[in-house]
Write a protein that holds these residues in place. Structure first.
Motif, PDB file in Angstrom:
ATOM      1  N   SER A  22      40.183  34.861  41.465  1.00 51.07           N
ATOM      2  CA  SER A  22      39.460  35.817  40.622  1.00 51.07           C
ATOM      3  C   SER A  22      38.380  36.559  41.394  1.00 51.07           C
ATOM      4  O   SER A  22      37.903  37.605  40.949  1.00 51.07           O
TER       5      SER A  22
ATOM      6  N   PRO B  94      39.924  40.933  44.936  1.00 43.41           N
ATOM      7  CA  PRO B  94      40.588  42.046  44.241  1.00 43.41           C
ATOM      8  C   PRO B  94      42.091  42.069  44.518  1.00 43.41           C
ATOM      9  O   PRO B  94      42.540  41.872  45.648  1.00 43.41           O
ATOM     10  N   ASN B  95      42.874  42.287  43.458  1.00 41.28           N
ATOM     11  CA  ASN B  95      44.335  42.400  43.551  1.00 41.28           C
ATOM     12  C   ASN B  95      44.993  41.170  44.156  1.00 41.28           C
ATOM     13  O   ASN B  95      46.051  41.263  44.800  1.00 41.28           O
ATOM     14  N   ALA B  96      44.399  40.009  43.963  1.00 39.29           N
ATOM     15  CA  ALA B  96      44.985  38.769  44.479  1.00 39.29           C
ATOM     16  C   ALA B  96      46.312  38.491  43.772  1.00 39.29           C
ATOM     17  O   ALA B  96      46.482  38.787  42.586  1.00 39.29           O
ATOM     18  N   MET B  97      47.235  37.910  44.506  1.00 37.08           N
ATOM     19  CA  MET B  97      48.555  37.610  43.963  1.00 37.08           C
ATOM     20  C   MET B  97      48.929  36.177  44.330  1.00 37.08           C
ATOM     21  O   MET B  97      48.798  35.758  45.474  1.00 37.08           O
TER      22      MET B  97
END
Length: 229
Positions: free
Chosen positions: A34, A37-40
């Motif tokens: 969290s 940013p834009n973690a996958m």
């Protein structure tokens, strides 16, 4: 949390022998994601039993148009055509069930501990999570207690025999996952909001019997003076 011994999600274990190590690992990873940013989150594994986060993701998201969670299922030759077909054929000849998981990307049906998941789901009414109690119906409660500090859940089921069909109907299920207090869980299961003594007519589930498994017998002896039902 301990050391992860296997590298595939379907086979996660921890030194503590936790009840759901795969779920615990994912829960530990997500808070850190969290902050990025834009973690996958990518999870790759050969399928195994029909349980755990891998199967749950497959069950809930595979093949659903527009689902934000993408589940990819493909056999070995689709993913890597360089693997010799002869090697795959040999594996299927030696152990079809294992090869179908390792090379065919299929969840296994031969390792169910008691009743297969497919057999259970065939008995489940879609969209019904709990049936309300009805007047004039005789209910029975079934307990499978646990001590709360190990891997086992403390479970309760309330059901009745349907007279017209002769079928056993499970109306209500409760589960307490460890860790938990067996005293508090027992009190909650036996509360007026759930199991109702037959002589208390204003209460909903009127159970004429409560049957308990002998698992958790040590805790039962310490608290009730008896290991019997």
């Amino acid at each position: 949390m301990g050391t992860t011994r296997e590298g595939e999600a379907a086979f996660f274990t921890t030194d503590e022998g936790s009840a759901s190590p795969d779920a615990e690992i994912v829960k530990a990873i997500k808070p850190a994601m969290s902050t990025i940013p834009n973690a996958m989150l990518l999870v790759a594994s050969s399928p195994y039993a029909k349980r755990g986060i891998l199967y749950e993701a497959y069950r809930d998201h595979f093949g659903k148009e527009g689902d934000p969670t993408l589940v990819w299922q493909a056999d070995t030759r689709t993913m890597n055509p360089s693997v010799p077909q002869s090697e795959i054929d040999e594996a299927y000849a030696a152990d079809p069930a294992s090869a179908s998981a390792e090379f065919g990307a299929q969840f296994r049906n031969d390792i169910e501990s008691y009743i297969s998941l497919d057999a259970v789901l065939a008995c489940v009414s879609d969209g019904i999570y709990e049936r309300p109690a009805e007047r004039g119906v005789t209910y029975s409660a079934f307990l499978d207690p646990a001590g709360g500090s190990g891997q086992d859940s403390y479970t309760l089921a309330i059901g009745h025999l349907d007279a017209p069909t002769g079928m056993a109907i499970v109306d209500c299920i409760r589960e307490a996952k460890p860790p938990f207090s067996p005293e508090e869980t027992t009190a909650r299961h036996a509360s007026r909001r759930l199991i109702r003594p037959a002589f208390v007519r204003r209460l909903a589930f009127i159970c004429d019997s409560v049957i308990s498994a002998r698992r958790g017998v040590k805790w039962q002896k310490n608290n009730a003076g008896s290991g019997k039902r």
